[in-house]
Every structure is written in structure tokens, then in C-alpha cells.
Design an enzyme around this catalytic site. Structure first.
Site: not given
Ligand code: 3PG
Length: 209
Positions: A41, A45, A129
Site C-alpha cells: 500500500e 501522502r 480497514k
Molecule cells: C497509516 O495509515 O498511517 C497506517 O495506519 C500506518 O500507521 P503506522 O505508521 O502507525 O504503522
């Protein structure tokens, strides 16, 4: 079209990837695939996220590439055009669900409450999710959601680590979990792809309950 639930057959962990340098995209994805983690994934961002997806889709045929942080129709279309075969959204709106269905892009919708689960269910989504997993109640919340939502399966992400993932994966309503721990910032900065492959191998070896 891929069924998002088929993604779980490829392993117990989906890495949530944020890429800041285009040059890192292909070696990072390859390092994960080399460690047995094929479902990736890549989040929308960073400004170069779409270019990174295009590069991975072309150069890493072993990857099953998804777009994270899909929030609207434009994101969904751009992700599909960049070569993604599924999408993940941090929350859920019927608009984003409709947009993904319209263009044939399988969606893993983000939910954190009973109402959101019901909305996603109403639109046909039963694999969801659970985000942000730790902040939204973690394991006790997933256990509580299992009561009314007997036919729903979750992919928790947010605050999960290699150490805590087994506790999530032991839950009957969790088949896979997500996290950014497979691509640590310092390893990426140092282009330490060997470490990422090692982290991917550890994640692939995690057992489900
Ligand atoms: C996110 O979408 O930021 C994910 O859930 C990853 O989260 P994490 O960095 O806490 O693993």
C-alpha cells in the site's frame, strides 16, 4: 477484478508505505517483494506518490500494488491510472465507495466505529480497514466489533508493530494487519534495502490465529 479479501492469501501483513524520494520507490518495493511481501500500500501522502506508483507498477512485476490515503474520486482515478489494482481509504464515504466501483477499483474502506462499519456494509463492503487501530480502541475494540458484525473481517492499521501484530492476527475477525514498521525512515534514508527485506521476511513469517 481482484477481490480485496484475496489479498490476505498473500501474507499476514500489508506494509503502509510513505515515499519521499522517487529514487527509493522501486528498490524499496523490490526489497519488500524479495522478503515475501507482495501486497504493497503506497500512500498518496507525498507529492511524488503517483510517480512512485507508476515506477513500481512498471519495474516490480511481483508487487500487487495498492494506493493508500484514497479520499475521493480524483484520488481513485489517479491511483488506477498509475497502475494500482486496489485502493485503501483512511475513512469511508459512500462517495469514495461509488467512485471506486464506477472505475472498477477494489476498495478496502477505512472504519473506526460501528456506524462507519454499517455504512460500508450497506455499500457492500465486508472486508474493512480498522484505522487508526491503536487510537480507536485496539484489540478490545476489535473484539467488541466482532459481536454485532459477525460477517466482517478487518485489516487493522495504525500503531501496530512487529511485536504487537501477532496479538491482532490472533483475533478471528482479523486476517491481515498493516503498518509502516517494514519501511523504517532510517533504513530508507540509508538505502538499507537488505534490512527492509529482513523486516519483510519477519512479517511474512507471522502466524495467524
Ligand atoms: C497509516 O495509515 O498511517 C497506517 O495506519 C500506518 O500507521 P503506522 O505508521 O502507525 O504503522
Amino acid at each position: 477484478m481482484l477481490n480485496t479479501l484475496d489479498l490476505v492469501a498473500h501474507g499476514p501483513v500489508i506494509p503502509v508505505i510513505v515515499i519521499h524520494r522517487l529514487e527509493d520507490a522501486v528498490p524499496m518495493a523490490q526489497a519488500l517483494v524479495d522478503g515475501g511481501v507482495k501486497v504493497l500500500e503506497v500512500t498518496l501522502r507525498t507529492p511524488i506518490a503517483l510517480q512512485c506508483m507508476e515506477a513500481i507498477a512498471k519495474a516490480v512485476p511481483g508487487a500487487i500494488l495498492g494506493a493508500g490515503t484514497v479520499r475521493n474520486r480524483a484520488d481513485a482515478q489517479a491511483a488506477k491510472d498509475a497502475g494500482c489494482v486496489f485502493a485503501v481509504s483512511p475513512g469511508y464515504t459512500s462517495e469514495v465507495g461509488r467512485a471506486c466501483r464506477d472505475i472498477g477499483l477494489p476498495l478496502l474502506p477505512g472504519t473506526a466505529t460501528g456506524s462507519e462499519v454499517m455504512q460500508a456494509n450497506a455499500d457492500g463492503y465486508l472486508f474493512l480497514k480498522f484505522f487508526p487501530a491503536m487510537q480507536a480502541g485496539g484489540i478490545p475494540m476489535l473484539k467488541a466489533l466482532a459481536g454485532p458484525f459477525t460477517d466482517v473481517v478487518f485489516c487493522p492499521t495504525g500503531g501496530i508493530t512487529l511485536e504487537t501484530a501477532p496479538q491482532f492476527l490472533a483475533l478471528p475477525n482479523v486476517k491481515v494487519c498493516g503498518g509502516s514498521w517494514l519501511t523504517p525512515t532510517d533504513a530508507v534514508a540509508a538505502k538499507d534495502w537488505g534490512r527492509i527485506t529482513l523486516l519483510a521476511k519477519e512479517a511474512s513469517a507471522l502466524k495467524r490465529g
